[in-house]
Design a protein around this motif. Structure first.
Motif, PDB file in Angstrom:
ATOM      1  N   ARG A 224       0.845  -1.213   0.000  1.00  0.00           N
ATOM      2  CA  ARG A 224       0.000   0.000   0.000  1.00  0.00           C
ATOM      3  C   ARG A 224       0.873   1.252   0.000  1.00  0.00           C
ATOM      4  NH1 ARG A 224      -2.738  -3.301   3.863  1.00  0.00           N
ATOM      5  NH2 ARG A 224      -4.797  -3.916   3.128  1.00  0.00           N
ATOM      6  N   ALA A 225       1.942   1.217   0.798  1.00  0.00           N
ATOM      7  CA  ALA A 225       2.812   2.398   0.902  1.00  0.00           C
ATOM      8  C   ALA A 225       3.557   2.671  -0.402  1.00  0.00           C
ATOM      9  CB  ALA A 225       3.811   2.191   2.042  1.00  0.00           C
ATOM     10  N   LEU A 226       3.710   1.645  -1.220  1.00  0.00           N
ATOM     11  CA  LEU A 226       4.486   1.800  -2.472  1.00  0.00           C
ATOM     12  C   LEU A 226       3.593   2.055  -3.688  1.00  0.00           C
ATOM     13  CD1 LEU A 226       7.026  -1.151  -2.028  1.00  0.00           C
ATOM     14  CD2 LEU A 226       7.605   1.289  -2.071  1.00  0.00           C
ATOM     15  N   CYS A 227       2.275   2.137  -3.475  1.00  0.00           N
ATOM     16  CA  CYS A 227       1.364   2.265  -4.617  1.00  0.00           C
ATOM     17  C   CYS A 227       0.815   3.689  -4.728  1.00  0.00           C
ATOM     18  CB  CYS A 227       0.210   1.277  -4.488  1.00  0.00           C
ATOM     19  SG  CYS A 227      -0.947   1.449  -5.857  1.00  0.00           S
ATOM     20  N   PRO A 228       1.312   4.465  -5.710  1.00  0.00           N
ATOM     21  CA  PRO A 228       0.863   5.853  -5.814  1.00  0.00           C
ATOM     22  C   PRO A 228      -0.583   5.988  -6.283  1.00  0.00           C
ATOM     23  CG  PRO A 228       2.538   5.347  -7.486  1.00  0.00           C
ATOM     24  CD  PRO A 228       2.319   4.101  -6.697  1.00  0.00           C
ATOM     25  N   GLN A 229      -1.163   4.926  -6.842  1.00  0.00           N
ATOM     26  CA  GLN A 229      -2.540   5.030  -7.339  1.00  0.00           C
ATOM     27  C   GLN A 229      -3.585   4.868  -6.234  1.00  0.00           C
ATOM     28  OE1 GLN A 229      -2.202   1.916 -10.290  1.00  0.00           O
ATOM     29  NE2 GLN A 229      -2.039   3.437 -11.912  1.00  0.00           N
ATOM     30  N   LEU A 230      -3.149   4.268  -5.128  1.00  0.00           N
ATOM     31  CA  LEU A 230      -4.066   4.055  -4.005  1.00  0.00           C
ATOM     32  C   LEU A 230      -4.508   5.416  -3.448  1.00  0.00           C
ATOM     33  CD1 LEU A 230      -5.096   1.620  -2.252  1.00  0.00           C
ATOM     34  CD2 LEU A 230      -3.247   2.143  -0.701  1.00  0.00           C
ATOM     35  N   GLY A 231      -5.819   5.522  -3.148  1.00  0.00           N
ATOM     36  CA  GLY A 231      -6.320   6.793  -2.622  1.00  0.00           C
ATOM     37  C   GLY A 231      -6.575   7.824  -3.710  1.00  0.00           C
ATOM     38  N   LYS A 232      -6.662   7.372  -4.950  1.00  0.00           N
ATOM     39  CA  LYS A 232      -6.933   8.301  -6.062  1.00  0.00           C
ATOM     40  C   LYS A 232      -8.140   7.825  -6.854  1.00  0.00           C
ATOM     41  CE  LYS A 232      -2.544  10.463  -6.540  1.00  0.00           C
ATOM     42  NZ  LYS A 232      -1.272   9.767  -6.554  1.00  0.00           N
ATOM     43  N   GLN A 233      -8.719   8.724  -7.619  1.00  0.00           N
ATOM     44  CA  GLN A 233      -9.764   8.336  -8.564  1.00  0.00           C
ATOM     45  C   GLN A 233      -9.071   7.599  -9.704  1.00  0.00           C
ATOM     46  OE1 GLN A 233     -13.017   8.548  -8.453  1.00  0.00           O
ATOM     47  NE2 GLN A 233     -13.148   9.730  -6.555  1.00  0.00           N
TER      48      GLN A 233
END
Ligand code: BT5
Length: 277
Positions: A224-233
């Motif tokens: 989760r910490a390495l995924c820049p798409q998480l928390g985005k549309q």
């Protein structure tokens, strides 16, 4: 030199001596050329090969991605290898394996290259927006044929990892050039494939071959910490539709969890994610 007498592209004994791992790579098989390391290792797995068996090739003539896609695996350019896992893991967690492997590889490559690598759901390691590594996990279940069968038990997983190391831009197919890169293109210098492999094997052994059920939550948090798409549309491309939603989380089985526009939460097992424009 005939194929039979051709020397292996690396010295397996020397390589194995550098691993210093309790499990991964204790059996190592090296090929100059093979169709697919995953295909070969699946055959060994069916005949009872031990967990941690590692198959490495200089070149794959039929390297595979997901859904029958091609994986370009030219000689002397990358690390193309597969490892056999026989984890004690409930079947529903199997889908998370490619995620946690990608997190371990991303951290390893960041340490080796001294720059930041990221993960992309479900099986990619990226530098900026460019794919440097892809992972193909193929699971075999016994007593049931599918993940969803009540009595199904995980027999083994063959996890194939492809990492671009020394390709130049022209080495990639024109249509992939804008989406792919290699470690040497990132660092500006040739990289020693063996050193990269030894470093990654050490990390993979520590992360995957202990009590995986116990370490899984922490490894997923790292993902989760390495995924820049998480928390985005995001837009999730599926074969017949594109689904838009807020990338809320990943499930314990590696599924992508979207909050849809109607407020409903839905989990997905496949598709291509991109951040919505
Ligand atoms: C993957 O599939 O990314 C999984 C790749 C796994 C390869 C390893 S190598 C060792 C083992 N043995 C095998 O036969 N396979 C495994 P997927 O997400 O479906 O991505 C495939 C897509 O990536 C292709 O359709 C291309 O668009 C792109 N591609 C192909 N070769 C590439 C490369 N070398 N670098 C970057 N992108 C590539």
């Amino acid at each position: 030199m005939s194929r039979r007498t051709q020397k292996p592209f690396c010295d397996p004994e020397n390589l194995q001596g550098q691993f210093l791992t309790p499990t991964l790579g204790r059996r190592l098989i090296v090929f100059n050329r093979i169709t697919s390391t995953n295909g070969f290792l699946k055959r060994l797995a069916r005949r009872g090969a031990a967990t941690g068996t590692l198959v490495l090739a200089d070149q794959q003539t039929a390297g595979r991605g997901r859904l029958g896609r091609q994986w370009q695996s030219p000689p002397a350019a990358g690390l193309w290898f597969s490892m056999l896992l026989r984890p004690r893991l409930a079947t529903e967690f199997t889908g998370a394996l490619s995620l946690i492997i990608s997190a371990v590889i991303a951290d390893g490559l960041s340490a080796i290259c001294k720059c930041s690598f990221y993960v992309k759901w479900p099986n990619d390691v990226l530098y900026r927006n460019l794919k440097v590594c892809g992972i193909l996990c193929e699971a075999q279940f016994s007593a049931g044929t599918k993940l969803t069968d009540a009595h199904s038990k995980l027999d083994y997983v063959v996890a194939g990892i492809g990492i671009n190391i020394n390709q130049r831009p022209d080495d990639f197919k024109p249509e992939w050039r804008k989406r792919a890169t290699s470690l040497s293109m990132i660092t500006g210098e040739p990289m020693d494939r063996q050193n990269v492999l030894v470093n990654l094997v050490q990390r993979l052994d520590a992360a995957l071959f202990g009590n995986l059920a116990e370490s899984m939550p922490a490894l997923l948090s790292r993902w989760r910490a390495l995924c820049p798409q998480l928390g985005k549309q995001v837009a999730l491309q599926q074969p017949h539709a594109t689904i838009h939603g807020f990338f809320e989380d990943i499930g314990e089985g590696g599924e992508l969890i979207l909050r849809l526009r109607d407020g409903k939460r839905r989990a997905f097992l496949a598709g291509e994610v991109s951040v919505a424009k």
